[in-house]
Design a protein around this motif. Structure first.
Motif, short mmCIF file in Angstrom:
data_model
loop_
_atom_site.label_atom_id
_atom_site.label_comp_id
_atom_site.label_asym_id
_atom_site.label_seq_id
_atom_site.Cartn_x
_atom_site.Cartn_y
_atom_site.Cartn_z
N ILE A 130 -11.36 -0.07 4.87
CA ILE A 130 -11.31 1.36 4.53
C ILE A 130 -12.21 1.65 3.33
O ILE A 130 -12.98 2.62 3.32
N ASN A 131 -12.14 0.80 2.33
CA ASN A 131 -12.96 0.99 1.13
C ASN A 131 -14.44 0.82 1.43
O ASN A 131 -15.29 1.46 0.80
N GLN A 132 -14.76 -0.04 2.40
CA GLN A 132 -16.16 -0.21 2.81
C GLN A 132 -16.74 1.09 3.36
O GLN A 132 -17.94 1.35 3.22
N HIS A 133 -15.88 1.89 3.98
CA HIS A 133 -16.31 3.17 4.53
C HIS A 133 -16.15 4.31 3.52
O HIS A 133 -16.08 5.47 3.90
N ARG A 134 -16.09 3.92 2.25
CA ARG A 134 -16.05 4.86 1.12
C ARG A 134 -14.74 5.65 1.07
O ARG A 134 -14.70 6.77 0.56
N GLY A 135 -13.69 5.04 1.60
CA GLY A 135 -12.36 5.58 1.39
C GLY A 135 -11.74 4.94 0.17
O GLY A 135 -12.35 4.10 -0.49
N HIS A 136 -10.50 5.32 -0.12
CA HIS A 136 -9.78 4.75 -1.26
C HIS A 136 -8.40 4.32 -0.78
O HIS A 136 -7.47 5.12 -0.73
N ALA A 137 -8.30 3.07 -0.37
CA ALA A 137 -7.05 2.54 0.15
C ALA A 137 -6.35 1.69 -0.89
O ALA A 137 -6.99 1.02 -1.71
N VAL A 138 -5.02 1.70 -0.84
CA VAL A 138 -4.20 0.85 -1.71
C VAL A 138 -3.20 0.11 -0.83
O VAL A 138 -2.46 0.72 -0.06
N GLY A 139 -3.20 -1.21 -0.94
CA GLY A 139 -2.29 -2.03 -0.16
C GLY A 139 -0.94 -2.17 -0.83
O GLY A 139 -0.85 -2.36 -2.04
N LEU A 140 0.11 -2.08 -0.03
CA LEU A 140 1.48 -2.20 -0.53
C LEU A 140 2.27 -3.14 0.37
O LEU A 140 2.09 -3.15 1.59
N SER A 141 3.13 -3.90 -0.23
CA SER A 141 4.21 -4.55 0.50
C SER A 141 5.43 -3.65 0.35
O SER A 141 5.51 -2.86 -0.61
N GLY A 142 6.36 -3.75 1.27
CA GLY A 142 7.60 -2.99 1.12
C GLY A 142 8.38 -3.37 -0.12
O GLY A 142 9.31 -2.67 -0.53
N LYS A 143 7.97 -4.48 -0.76
CA LYS A 143 8.62 -4.92 -2.00
C LYS A 143 8.09 -4.16 -3.21
O LYS A 143 8.73 -4.14 -4.27
N ASP A 144 6.94 -3.52 -3.08
CA ASP A 144 6.33 -2.81 -4.20
C ASP A 144 7.04 -1.48 -4.45
O ASP A 144 7.21 -0.66 -3.54
N GLY A 145 7.45 -1.28 -5.68
CA GLY A 145 8.11 -0.03 -6.04
C GLY A 145 9.43 0.18 -5.33
O GLY A 145 9.90 1.31 -5.22
N GLY A 146 10.04 -0.91 -4.84
CA GLY A 146 11.30 -0.77 -4.11
C GLY A 146 11.16 0.07 -2.86
O GLY A 146 12.09 0.79 -2.47
N LEU A 147 9.98 -0.02 -2.21
CA LEU A 147 9.67 0.85 -1.07
C LEU A 147 10.62 0.66 0.11
O LEU A 147 11.16 1.61 0.65
N ILE A 148 10.82 -0.60 0.54
CA ILE A 148 11.65 -0.86 1.72
C ILE A 148 12.85 -1.72 1.33
O ILE A 148 12.70 -2.86 0.89
N HIS A 149 14.03 -1.15 1.48
CA HIS A 149 15.27 -1.89 1.28
C HIS A 149 15.74 -2.37 2.66
O HIS A 149 15.85 -1.57 3.60
N ALA A 150 16.00 -3.67 2.76
CA ALA A 150 16.29 -4.27 4.06
C ALA A 150 17.70 -4.82 4.12
O ALA A 150 18.35 -5.05 3.08
#
Length: 296
Positions: A116-136
């Protein structure tokens, strides 16, 4: 070489047809589950990344949730670790979970972000563990050995299902000039990591974000009837009828249920489309006919 009149006219028609759809979706959030052939074919990888940048550029907020089962299997094989499946689910002990996190949260996630960044976008990768995103919570399967026997609960290790989603970090990114790319790994109350089906995570993320649409990329055309004809424009009642008469079965069943759950929770539409087609997401969103199955 300049375009012929016919070629130029065709391009103009395509762009003109896209305009009302761009206007409709401008400012909206689209959650896309990315997997299958689209993830392993280099040409499709590049076109998918480019299309995400285009969506963001015209004011649409794409959020990507990706899988990575084949890549996990390949690395486990290279490491000489046997893989066992129960009811289609990979039995995941602590060592296997380390590999899952390495592949999903590291290798695959960063590859998508890089493209995505190669095509001049601005992507940020996340795991569900980042910021408490996904509680399982642990996924427990059941199996009945005989009709007169109680069901047996099967523990398949670090395989989970979504307990809840805290989308705070995703909201911060999508309101900026960023494309979130999410690996479907969550954390349980026990502090352990869990691998979760990417379709289910995408559906729950779409629900929590109040997405305009959920798009599931697959290795099929979409939902087909018994004669092999593509079905689209379906509502919940029609889908339930198709499940009851056996039209929907096998691997398509959990995808359909995931899509229906999202629509039932307020997502305006869900789409199951063929990720083997270049620019599948753009064709589905920006043309009247689309290419896959629309549920609303």
């Amino acid at each position: 070489m300049s375009l012929s009149f016919a070629e130029a006219d065709n391009i103009a028609q395509v762009l003109s047809e896209a305009l009302p759809y761009i206007q409709r979706f401008s400012g909206a959030t689209i959650v896309i589950k990315y997997g299958g052939n689209a993830m392993v074919d280099t040409g499709l990888q590049s076109s998918f990344a480019r299309d995400l940048v285009l969506l963001k550029t015209v004011g649409i907020n794409p959020v990507v949730v990706h899988g990575g089962g084949p890549q996990i299997g390949q690395l486990l094989k290279r490491l000489g670790k046997q893989t066992e499946f129960v009811q289609g689910m990979r039995v995941t002990d602590a060592d296997t979970m380390d590999v899952v996190e390495m592949v999903l949260g590291g290798l695959v996630n960063k590859q998508i972000v890089h493209l995505i960044n190669q095509h001049r976008g601005h992507a940020v990768g996340l795991s569900g563990k980042d910021g408490g995103l996904i509680h399982a919570r642990p996924l427990r399967l059941t199996q009945q050995e005989a009709k007169d026997q109680p069901s047996e609960i099967i523990d398949i290790g670090h395989v989970g299902e979504v307990d809840s989603i805290d989308a705070s970090v995703v909201n911060l990114l999508r309101k900026g000039d960023f494309i979130p790319v999410i690996a479907p790994i969550g954390v349980g109350q026990d502090g352990l990591s869990y691998n979760i089906n990417a379709d289910l995570v995408a559906g729950k993320v779409a629900e929590v974000l109040g997405a305009e649409s959920l798009i599931l990329l697959t290795n099929t055309q979409g939902l087909l009837d018994k004669q092999g004809k593509l079905l689209t424009g379906l509502n919940t009642r029609q889908v339930n009828d198709l499940i009851a008469d056996g039209t929907i079965q096998g691997g398509m069943l959990p995808k359909i249920r995931c899509a229906l759950s999202a629509v039932g929770a307020g997502v305006q539409s869900a789409r199951i489309i063929d990720g083997r087609i270049p620019h599948a997401v753009l064709i589905e969103l920006f043309t009247q006919q689309g290419i896959g199955t629309l549920l609303n």
